[in-house]
Design a protein around this motif. Structure first.
Motif, PDB file in Angstrom:
ATOM      1  N   LEU A 157       0.633  -1.106  -0.138  1.00  0.00           N
ATOM      2  CA  LEU A 157      -0.234  -0.201   0.180  1.00  0.00           C
ATOM      3  C   LEU A 157       0.958   1.434  -0.242  1.00  0.00           C
ATOM      4  CD1 LEU A 157      -2.942  -0.965   2.609  1.00  0.00           C
ATOM      5  CD2 LEU A 157      -2.812  -1.197  -0.060  1.00  0.00           C
ATOM      6  N   SER A 158       1.602   1.301   0.652  1.00  0.00           N
ATOM      7  CA  SER A 158       2.824   2.381   0.713  1.00  0.00           C
ATOM      8  C   SER A 158       3.353   2.626  -0.644  1.00  0.00           C
ATOM      9  CB  SER A 158       4.028   2.183   1.709  1.00  0.00           C
ATOM     10  OG  SER A 158       4.965   3.177   1.687  1.00  0.00           O
ATOM     11  N   ALA A 159       3.805   1.474  -1.147  1.00  0.00           N
ATOM     12  CA  ALA A 159       4.288   1.608  -2.703  1.00  0.00           C
ATOM     13  C   ALA A 159       3.191   2.142  -3.710  1.00  0.00           C
ATOM     14  CB  ALA A 159       4.713   0.357  -3.188  1.00  0.00           C
ATOM     15  N   GLN A 160       2.095   1.908  -3.436  1.00  0.00           N
ATOM     16  CA  GLN A 160       0.890   2.424  -4.443  1.00  0.00           C
ATOM     17  C   GLN A 160       0.750   3.928  -4.033  1.00  0.00           C
ATOM     18  OE1 GLN A 160      -2.726   0.376  -3.996  1.00  0.00           O
ATOM     19  NE2 GLN A 160      -1.801  -1.818  -4.686  1.00  0.00           N
ATOM     20  N   GLU A 161       0.678   4.345  -3.063  1.00  0.00           N
ATOM     21  CA  GLU A 161       0.655   5.793  -2.482  1.00  0.00           C
ATOM     22  C   GLU A 161       1.867   6.452  -3.125  1.00  0.00           C
ATOM     23  OE1 GLU A 161       0.012   6.032   1.505  1.00  0.00           O
ATOM     24  OE2 GLU A 161      -2.195   5.147   1.474  1.00  0.00           O
ATOM     25  N   ARG A 162       2.946   5.735  -2.810  1.00  0.00           N
ATOM     26  CA  ARG A 162       4.188   6.701  -3.254  1.00  0.00           C
ATOM     27  C   ARG A 162       4.432   6.631  -4.614  1.00  0.00           C
ATOM     28  NH1 ARG A 162       8.397   3.071  -0.545  1.00  0.00           N
ATOM     29  NH2 ARG A 162       9.907   4.293  -1.761  1.00  0.00           N
ATOM     30  N   ALA A 163       4.034   5.588  -5.389  1.00  0.00           N
ATOM     31  CA  ALA A 163       3.977   5.702  -7.052  1.00  0.00           C
ATOM     32  C   ALA A 163       2.975   6.915  -7.486  1.00  0.00           C
ATOM     33  CB  ALA A 163       3.620   4.389  -7.370  1.00  0.00           C
ATOM     34  N   LEU A 164       1.855   7.013  -7.029  1.00  0.00           N
ATOM     35  CA  LEU A 164       0.925   7.996  -7.434  1.00  0.00           C
ATOM     36  C   LEU A 164       1.558   9.368  -7.234  1.00  0.00           C
ATOM     37  CD1 LEU A 164      -2.689   6.712  -6.256  1.00  0.00           C
ATOM     38  CD2 LEU A 164      -1.776   6.695  -8.801  1.00  0.00           C
ATOM     39  N   ALA A 165       2.134   9.495  -6.042  1.00  0.00           N
ATOM     40  CA  ALA A 165       2.634  10.744  -5.642  1.00  0.00           C
ATOM     41  C   ALA A 165       3.750  11.029  -6.553  1.00  0.00           C
ATOM     42  CB  ALA A 165       3.278  10.766  -4.130  1.00  0.00           C
ATOM     43  N   ARG A 166       4.809  10.049  -6.958  1.00  0.00           N
ATOM     44  CA  ARG A 166       5.813  10.251  -7.847  1.00  0.00           C
ATOM     45  C   ARG A 166       5.333  10.375  -9.264  1.00  0.00           C
ATOM     46  NH1 ARG A 166      10.879  11.729  -7.762  1.00  0.00           N
ATOM     47  NH2 ARG A 166      12.147  10.668  -9.650  1.00  0.00           N
ATOM     48  N   GLU A 167       4.339   9.836  -9.551  1.00  0.00           N
ATOM     49  CA  GLU A 167       3.779  10.414 -10.885  1.00  0.00           C
ATOM     50  C   GLU A 167       3.202  11.615 -11.013  1.00  0.00           C
ATOM     51  OE1 GLU A 167       1.412   7.447 -14.157  1.00  0.00           O
ATOM     52  OE2 GLU A 167       1.326   6.613 -11.828  1.00  0.00           O
ATOM     53  N   LYS A 168       2.640  11.832 -10.043  1.00  0.00           N
ATOM     54  CA  LYS A 168       2.046  13.272 -10.109  1.00  0.00           C
ATOM     55  C   LYS A 168       3.236  14.435 -10.026  1.00  0.00           C
ATOM     56  CE  LYS A 168      -0.737  16.759  -7.550  1.00  0.00           C
ATOM     57  NZ  LYS A 168      -1.643  16.980  -6.394  1.00  0.00           N
ATOM     58  N   PHE A 169       4.145  14.081  -9.391  1.00  0.00           N
ATOM     59  CA  PHE A 169       5.670  14.850  -9.302  1.00  0.00           C
ATOM     60  C   PHE A 169       6.420  14.981 -10.522  1.00  0.00           C
ATOM     61  CE2 PHE A 169      10.337  15.014  -8.883  1.00  0.00           C
ATOM     62  CZ  PHE A 169      10.401  16.078  -8.377  1.00  0.00           C
ATOM     63  N   LEU A 170       6.326  13.918 -11.424  1.00  0.00           N
ATOM     64  CA  LEU A 170       6.859  13.729 -12.813  1.00  0.00           C
ATOM     65  C   LEU A 170       5.896  14.404 -13.673  1.00  0.00           C
ATOM     66  CD1 LEU A 170       8.098  10.115 -12.568  1.00  0.00           C
ATOM     67  CD2 LEU A 170       9.396  12.022 -12.347  1.00  0.00           C
ATOM     68  N   TYR A 171       4.788  14.455 -13.355  1.00  0.00           N
ATOM     69  CA  TYR A 171       3.722  15.287 -14.529  1.00  0.00           C
ATOM     70  C   TYR A 171       4.233  16.606 -14.476  1.00  0.00           C
ATOM     71  CZ  TYR A 171      -0.467  15.854 -17.291  1.00  0.00           C
ATOM     72  OH  TYR A 171      -1.237  16.157 -18.345  1.00  0.00           O
ATOM     73  N   GLU A 172       4.247  16.941 -13.277  1.00  0.00           N
ATOM     74  CA  GLU A 172       4.327  18.573 -12.982  1.00  0.00           C
ATOM     75  C   GLU A 172       5.529  18.818 -13.623  1.00  0.00           C
ATOM     76  OE1 GLU A 172       2.477  21.002 -11.842  1.00  0.00           O
ATOM     77  OE2 GLU A 172       0.699  19.297 -11.561  1.00  0.00           O
ATOM     78  N   GLN A 173       6.842  18.221 -13.422  1.00  0.00           N
ATOM     79  CA  GLN A 173       7.968  18.342 -14.106  1.00  0.00           C
ATOM     80  C   GLN A 173       7.794  18.356 -15.539  1.00  0.00           C
ATOM     81  OE1 GLN A 173      10.785  15.579 -12.510  1.00  0.00           O
ATOM     82  NE2 GLN A 173      11.789  17.224 -11.373  1.00  0.00           N
ATOM     83  N   LEU A 174       6.993  17.375 -16.012  1.00  0.00           N
ATOM     84  CA  LEU A 174       6.769  17.405 -17.848  1.00  0.00           C
ATOM     85  C   LEU A 174       6.202  18.808 -18.203  1.00  0.00           C
ATOM     86  CD1 LEU A 174       6.782  15.980 -20.447  1.00  0.00           C
ATOM     87  CD2 LEU A 174       4.638  14.893 -19.476  1.00  0.00           C
ATOM     88  N   ILE A 175       5.179  19.349 -17.417  1.00  0.00           N
ATOM     89  CA  ILE A 175       4.555  20.535 -17.774  1.00  0.00           C
ATOM     90  C   ILE A 175       5.709  21.633 -17.584  1.00  0.00           C
ATOM     91  CG2 ILE A 175       2.741  22.295 -17.198  1.00  0.00           C
ATOM     92  CD1 ILE A 175       1.030  19.595 -16.139  1.00  0.00           C
ATOM     93  N   ASP A 176       6.529  21.598 -16.644  1.00  0.00           N
ATOM     94  CA  ASP A 176       7.658  22.582 -16.383  1.00  0.00           C
ATOM     95  C   ASP A 176       8.471  22.749 -17.907  1.00  0.00           C
ATOM     96  OD1 ASP A 176       6.605  23.595 -13.927  1.00  0.00           O
ATOM     97  OD2 ASP A 176       7.846  22.299 -12.945  1.00  0.00           O
ATOM     98  N   ALA A 177       8.864  21.399 -18.130  1.00  0.00           N
ATOM     99  CA  ALA A 177       9.757  21.229 -19.233  1.00  0.00           C
ATOM    100  C   ALA A 177       9.170  21.788 -20.558  1.00  0.00           C
ATOM    101  CB  ALA A 177      10.159  19.701 -19.354  1.00  0.00           C
ATOM    102  N   LEU A 178       7.786  21.805 -20.589  1.00  0.00           N
ATOM    103  CA  LEU A 178       7.020  21.998 -21.972  1.00  0.00           C
ATOM    104  C   LEU A 178       6.825  23.629 -22.044  1.00  0.00           C
ATOM    105  CD1 LEU A 178       4.363  19.261 -22.246  1.00  0.00           C
ATOM    106  CD2 LEU A 178       6.394  19.588 -23.597  1.00  0.00           C
TER     107      LEU A 178
END
Length: 751
Positions: A402-423
């Motif tokens: 369960l910790s891995a799922q929550e951390r994966a979603l948080a990591r994905e949101k962080f990476l998506y924000e970084q992607l928008i920054d890069a664009l």
């Protein structure tokens, strides 16, 4: 915060229409307008007079209008736009200048030719403050400024846009209109660009000539492959805006990625060297390759709709995310292995290891096998027919998974924000790409229309002229083809320096209004860079198209049918120049016969003598057929009809000379009037015509009025006294005719 002018969600926006937020400010007799299209990063300024304000409001068609709380012009009331009132201190010129310079990242507005637009800058102050407040962030994608001046555009007053049914029918529908006939674009961007071309036609011919060349190149080299490629193109314009506002969804990014993938095919199918305009568009179809590489590496092939659902970032893009996902994805293997081992250890054959979102992981044992449960099982939940347990080993795995799922979603949101920054740094390139795609889509649609409908390229001349051979009304012709109602009857129109007015007579339903409108539409189509529905077309300079067509009232603004007619006619008289095209259809119908006839004659004389405009003047007053005899630059023409007994056939053909009769009684019969009524009307008509032939009296409508001073120096004559006693509005047609005979008798006695 969402308001009508700041909506950016594509599901809430019309695909083929711009959504503009407009601010209006007045200083003295000058009005300043600033507008912003959040979904396309379009920022514009203009200043105008009170007379031009209605035209600009109609042209912009604002979704929301910001105005000062203390000022509400009449044109705003008539435009019926959603209003948002802002305090007067927000409309500040100095603040507007500073915010515009900050937004555009410039030291001054001289490069945009906007340094003298102080009233528009005040409007921009309120506009940008409001937009930033509602979005909660800076508008990173707004980097250019369009300054529009009325002197640069072909003037299309609100009455013209309404009467010509450019984008809406008189009933308010989107079809059938000129835009609905033209718009075969494959993308929303192209449709919106075509709408802008239609409502912002340039007076200068340079832009139109470049588009004519591009359309001709498509017709010569083909456009089918290019148009097929547009099926895979997404709305880059709106996607770029949502990236800038950090509101873009994952699947919009996959649409952008697919668009970038199809660009090589678009470039190959574009005849880039054929014209300068196509060469410029071809160059804009090469955005930085980093955008495609980034989207390909970062975004999954088929991402979830929302980031919070997970599965948006592509596998292999981030090692930490892949590790967390592996833990979650290995759950099934671990649970199967644990279930097998526990069945063997406990001897419970129907033992199951399961998971749900409410209770997490558990071991389920039926009530009949509870006595076999080991001591290390801890009860988690009791059901009617089963018990659920947890073990230390399962609990440790649950915490990790369960910790891995929550951390994966948080990591994905962080990476998506970084992607928008890069664009973000690529927004100017995406904006240029969107404009190029929209222009290509609109041009290819014009080429398709020209090829499908048999339109020809117009030619421009320096001398004043409108020469149209076998012109056709594009909307009426399209409707006839849809309903298989037969071919459209084409007609010629020739106006020049020595032939500036056509007095058009003929029956109702004969085609007078259609002919007039088709001339105006052909002129407008040529001005936006389209081919035109005619065998040939040659046009001199045109600065405006004015129309006075139809019979309607505006009771909400206390204007009767006749008052509205006179108001629109007065606006034309004050505005039209020798380079304007004026359509006057049945002027003078809303009052008594003599009043209407006198006004129609005076208006025709003023347009001919003072305005000297190109004028199409349709009328049912046969007295006006004498107009060309006294005005050298006017000519009689009529729409033809053939009568056979009680039947009438409308030939819809423009022929020289005045019409012989109006055929009103026959039209009434076609409309379904009762036969006795039609017979009575025909008998009355014959009696009136007989009386007219017997007396053969004709009033000189075009004689110069007597000087006012001469009338004051002498006693009125018997004729003048009798004329002064007449109240035209209170007379029936019969009483008016009797009064005319009495005046004729008095004139004979005084002579």
């Amino acid at each position: 915060m969402v308001t009508p002018g700041t909506v950016t969600d594509t599901e809430l926006l019309a695909d083929k229409r711009d959504t503009l937020l407009v601010a209006l400010h007045r200083q003295g007799a000058t009005y300043g307008l600033a507008w912003l299209g959040l979904t396309q990063g379009q920022l514009g300024l203009t200043e105008c007079s009170s007379r031009e304000l209605g035209t600009w409001l109609t042209r912009l068609n604002a979704a929301e209008l910001l105005i000062c709380r203390d000022d509400l012009p009449d044109a705003v009331r008539q435009a019926r736009v959603p209003l948002t009132k802002r305090p007067s201190w927000q409309f500040d010129t100095a603040l507007g200048l500073r915010k515009l310079c900050e937004q555009l990242r410039v030291a001054g507005l001289g490069g945009f030719n906007a340094q003298d637009l102080s009233v528009a800058q005040a409007a921009a102050s309120a506009l940008l403050c409001y937009a930033e407040h509602t979005q909660g962030r800076a508008l990173a994608h707004v980097t250019t400024l369009n300054v529009e001046r009325a002197s640069d555009l072909l003037e299309l007053p609100p009455a013209t846009q309404r009467n010509l049914e450019l984008t809406q029918t008189l009933r308010g529908d989107d079809s059938p209109t000129l835009l609905s006939v033209l718009d075969t674009c494959r993308t929303g961007m192209g449709s919106r660009a075509l709408r802008r071309w239609l409502t912002y036609p340039q007076r200068d011919r340079h832009t139109a000539l470049r588009r004519h060349e591009a359309v001709g190149a498509f017709l010569e080299h083909g456009h089918d492959r290019l148009r097929d490629s547009f099926k895979h193109v997404s709305d880059v314009e709106r996607i770029a805006a949502r990236i800038a506002l950090r509101q873009v969804r994952p699947r919009e990014l996959t649409g952008l990625r697919a668009t970038l993938a199809v660009l090589p095919m678009l470039r190959e199918s574009l005849p880039a060297q054929a014209t300068p305009l196509l060469a410029e568009l071809h160059e804009a179809l090469t955005p930085p390759p980093e955008i495609a590489r980034l989207l390909t590496a970062a975004v999954a092939e088929e991402p979830a709709v929302l980031v919070r659902d997970g599965g948006v970032i592509a596998p292999g893009f981030d090692a930490e995310l892949d590790e967390l996902r592996a833990i979650s994805q290995n759950c099934d293997a671990f649970l199967i292995d644990l279930e097998t081992r526990e069945r063997a250890r406990t001897g419970i054959g129907n033992l199951r290891v399961q998971y749900n979102k409410v209770h997490g992981f558990y071991i389920e044992v039926t009530q009949g096998q509870v006595d076999k449960v080991p001591l290390d099982y801890q009860r988690r939940q009791t059901l009617k027919n089963a018990e659920r347990y947890i073990t230390p080993e399962l609990k440790a795995f649950e915490d990790k998974a369960l910790s891995a799922q929550e951390r994966a979603l948080a990591r994905e949101k962080f990476l998506y924000e970084q992607l928008i920054d890069a664009l973000q740094p690529h927004l100017p390139a995406l904006g240029a790409l969107a404009r190029a795609l929209a222009g290509l889509d609109a041009l290819s649609a014009l080429a398709e229309r020209a090829a499908t409908l048999g339109w020809t390229r117009p030619h421009f001349a320096k001398e004043p002229c409108i020469e149209i051979e076998q012109g056709r009304h594009p909307v009426v012709e399209a409707r006839l083809q849809e309903t298989s109602s037969g071919p459209f009857m084409p007609n010629d129109c020739r106006l020049d320096a020595n032939r500036r007015m056509l007095v058009i007579t003929g029956p109702n339903m004969g085609g007078k209004s259609t002919f007039m409108r088709q001339v105006a539409l052909i002129v407008l189509l040529a001005a936006i860079g389209s081919y035109v529905p005619a065998k040939s077309c040659r046009l001199g300079p045109i600065d405006a198209i004015h129309t006075r067509i139809g019979a309607a009232d505006d009771l909400a603004n206390a204007q009767s049918t006749f008052m509205l007619e006179m108001t629109e006619a007065a606006a034309i008289i004050h505005s039209a120049t020798e380079h304007s095209l004026v359509l006057m259809d049945e002027i003078g119908r809303g009052t008594s016969t003599f009043d209407g006839l006198a006004l129609a004659g005076a208006i025709a004389s003023h347009l001919h003598d003072k305005n000297r405009s190109f004028t199409l003047f349709a009328t049912h007053y046969f007295e006006l057929t004498e107009f060309p005899a006294q005005h050298t630059r006017a000519l009689n023409v009529h729409v033809s009809a053939a009568e056979s007994g009680d039947d009438i056939v409308f030939l819809h053909e423009i022929q020289p000379g005045p019409a012989s009769r109006s055929y009103g009684v026959q039209v009434a019969r076609l409309a379904g009037m009762p036969a006795p009524l039609v017979r009575q009307a025909r008998a009355t008509l014959e009696a009136l015509e007989a009386q007219q032939r017997a007396h053969n009296a004709q009033i000189d409508l075009f004689a110069a009025p007597a000087p006012a001073a001469a009338a004051e120096d002498r006693e009125p004559s018997a004729v003048e006294a009798a004329l002064a006693a007449i109240q035209p509005d209170a007379l029936s047609p019969r009483e008016a005719l009797d009064a005319l005979y009495r005046l004729k008798d008095l004139q004979g006695k005084s002579a």
